[in-house]
Write an enzyme that holds these catalytic residues in place. Structure first.
Site, short mmCIF file in Angstrom:
data_model
loop_
_atom_site.label_atom_id
_atom_site.label_comp_id
_atom_site.label_asym_id
_atom_site.label_seq_id
_atom_site.Cartn_x
_atom_site.Cartn_y
_atom_site.Cartn_z
N VAL A 51 27.05 36.74 24.44
CA VAL A 51 27.01 36.06 23.15
C VAL A 51 25.73 35.24 22.98
O VAL A 51 25.41 34.82 21.87
CB VAL A 51 28.23 35.15 22.95
CG1 VAL A 51 29.48 35.98 22.85
CG2 VAL A 51 28.36 34.14 24.08
N LYS A 82 11.18 32.45 19.18
CA LYS A 82 12.01 31.55 18.40
C LYS A 82 11.30 30.21 18.29
O LYS A 82 10.94 29.61 19.30
CB LYS A 82 13.39 31.35 19.07
CG LYS A 82 14.24 30.28 18.38
CD LYS A 82 15.47 29.95 19.19
CE LYS A 82 16.17 28.72 18.62
NZ LYS A 82 17.35 28.32 19.42
#
Length: 514
Positions: A51, A82
């Site tokens: 996840v 990111k």
């Protein structure tokens, strides 16, 4: 008789197991082969939950210290850059409602607190844009560095988005081939205890009995060691963080050259929020929500409405979230890392950074012998408890600042009884003084610095009363910092490549080694 700690057994693989193995093995590299051993035991039959696709900048240091090539990491893990997160519709729910939590500190953060000056000036410019260049870099779809920037170096601070299903096997190969970690594929049958309450060994179906001096539980939600053997209770926090379910989908790009967002996009919904994470070949999109405020069917409708036609024919994968953490993380000679330690909704990508931080303490404070292990464990527990508490506070901050009243979910989130005591005190304090690095954020255990609180507070319209007369002594410093940010923003916007263009160059040419 002294009982030295030389045999480290990590039970469970995935990101938690292999990151922990790599961090410990890299730290004790010179000892491996000289009596010190790191063994990872994982089941050949347990799928990776996978996840965690967002990370913190700490992972750059972690991978570098493990000796991982950043170029190889990009090529094998479908990685992208990111530079922070954009939160849409969290404050008012309006289409133009949004703000950034970037990974760069405000300009000259150690010298001057720009927040009161921004507040006093009543500027039309957002707080993020006034003090930092990263929001505009993200708006432009730019990368945080160029192909000439060395591996792990940055022109704008960055972390990664990655394919968790590819990351664990990548770490496994590196740990086994370069760091001397022993890998055993076997199913745990039984945990054998000593009379004093320590774990003596695990018995497995395929490899028999495996003894150890220190056992690290990375068995995920099963928590075979910390809960199954050590009986450590789980502390729920669903009364603070309501989201308990996620529906995840993998969305292919329309074209091979489609832009890749270099930030996480978190868009609020009626009873939760949707993450949107871009990696090289696809987007990971998922709806995190409270099942007591919305049905699974309606949550999936909201998710599909967000994605649009690209979701046609694709199935959503359901993931249950049990928000909370262990009451104790290290008991006896067993320490829990990763999902075995706890899990919170992935709003600020705290899962992987908590693995890194926990493994780093274990590696750096590795007890020399069993006789001192309880001292190290006590310190580990105090630090880790503090970190989990502060992460819960920070995640809740995003909810309590909302002005939305369009659903029970948002109304319930601002109820006083759902707000942790420390956060309630800080919100009162911040009405009169802006958070800054030397105030209540002076502990080494902080995961989110004062700057992170500033970005969320002022991004969501929070107002701190400002005594304008007290700003005079810093006016020159503040003015200079704002001018420097304007100049840096212009320079970076002019000089940085498009995000996908840089990734393509990394895949074809590679980054310069450090």
């Amino acid at each position: 008789m002294v009982h030295p700690i030389r045999n480290i057994v990590i039970v469970g693989g995935g990101t938690a197991g292999w990151l922990t193995a790599g961090i410990i093995a890299a730290r004790h590299r010179t000892r491996i082969g000289n009596g010190f051993k790191v063994t990872l035991v994982e089941s050949p039959n347990t799928p990776i939950i996978g996840v965690g696709e967002g990370t913190w900048p700490t992972l750059r240091t972690t991978l570098s210290r493990m000796g991982v090539s950043e170029t190889d990491f990009f090529r094998e893990c479908d990685a992208a850059f990111k530079q922070g997160a954009r939160f849409a519709r969290w404050t008012t729910g309006a289409p133009d409602d949004g703000y950034y939590h970037p990974l760069m500190l405000p300009q000259n953060f150690g010298q001057v607190n720009l927040a009161p000056h921004w507040l006093a000036n009543d500027a039309d410019e957002s707080f993020c844009d006034n003090v930092c260049s990263q929001g505009r870099i993200c708006d432009d779809g730019l990368a945080p560095k160029t192909i000439a920037t060395a591996e792990y170096d940055a022109l704008a601070n960055y972390a990664y988005h990655l394919d968790a299903g590819k990351f664990a096997p990548f770490l496994q190969r590196h740990c086994c081939e370069k760091l001397g970690v022993q890998h055993i594929l076997a199913d745990v049958e039984q945990i054998l205890m000593k009379d004093d309450g320590d774990i003596r060994a695990i018995t497995t179906t395929q490899a028999g009995e495996i003894e150890g001096d220190l056992f690290v539980d990375c068995t995920g939600f099963k928590a075979l060691l910390i809960e199954g053997a050590m009986k450590v209770p789980f502390k729920e926090c669903g009364d603070v963080l309501f989201c308990d379910t996620a529906l995840a989908m993998q969305i292919p790009y329309e074209r091979p050259d489609s832009p890749i967002a270099s930030h996480t996009i978190s868009t609020a919904q009626s009873a939760g929020w949707i993450w949107d994470i871009g990696i090289q070949t696809r987007r990971g999109v998922g709806h995190v929500y409270s099942s007591s405020h919305i049905s699974d069917e309606e949550a999936e409708r909201e998710l599909r409405a967000y994605i649009g036609s690209a979701a046609e024919g694709l199935n959503a994968r359901k993931i249950s979230i049990r928000s909370g953490h262990r009451e104790t993380f290290w008991k006896g000679n067993c320490v829990a890392v990763g999902l075995a330690a706890g899990f919170l909704e992935p709003l600020e990508a705290s899962a992987i950074v908590l693995i890194e931080l926990s493994a780093k303490i274990i590696a750096e404070q590795m007890p020399a012998c069993r006789e001192v292990m309880d001292i190290v464990a006590s310190r580990f527990n105090a630090t880790t408890q503090y970190r989990w508490g502060r992460i819960i506070d920070f995640l809740k901050l995003h909810y309590v600042l909302t002005q939305r009243t369009d659903s029970d979910f948002w109304r319930d989130n601002v109820r006083d009884e759902s707000i942790p005591d420390r956060l309630r005190e800080l919100l009162l304090l911040w009405q009169y003084q802006s958070p800054w690095f030397h105030d209540e954020f002076d502990r080494a255990e902080e995961v989110f610095p004062a700057a992170s609180y500033q970005y969320v507070l002022y991004g969501m319209g929070f107002r701190t009363e400002v005594d304008r007369t007290s700003l005079a002594r810093d006016t020159h410093l503040a003015g200079r910092a704002v001018r420097e940010n304007v100049a840096l923003t212009a320079k970076l916007r002019a000089g940085l490549p498009r995000h996908r263009d840089l990734i393509d160059k990394i895949l074809s040419h590679g980054l310069q080694p450090v």
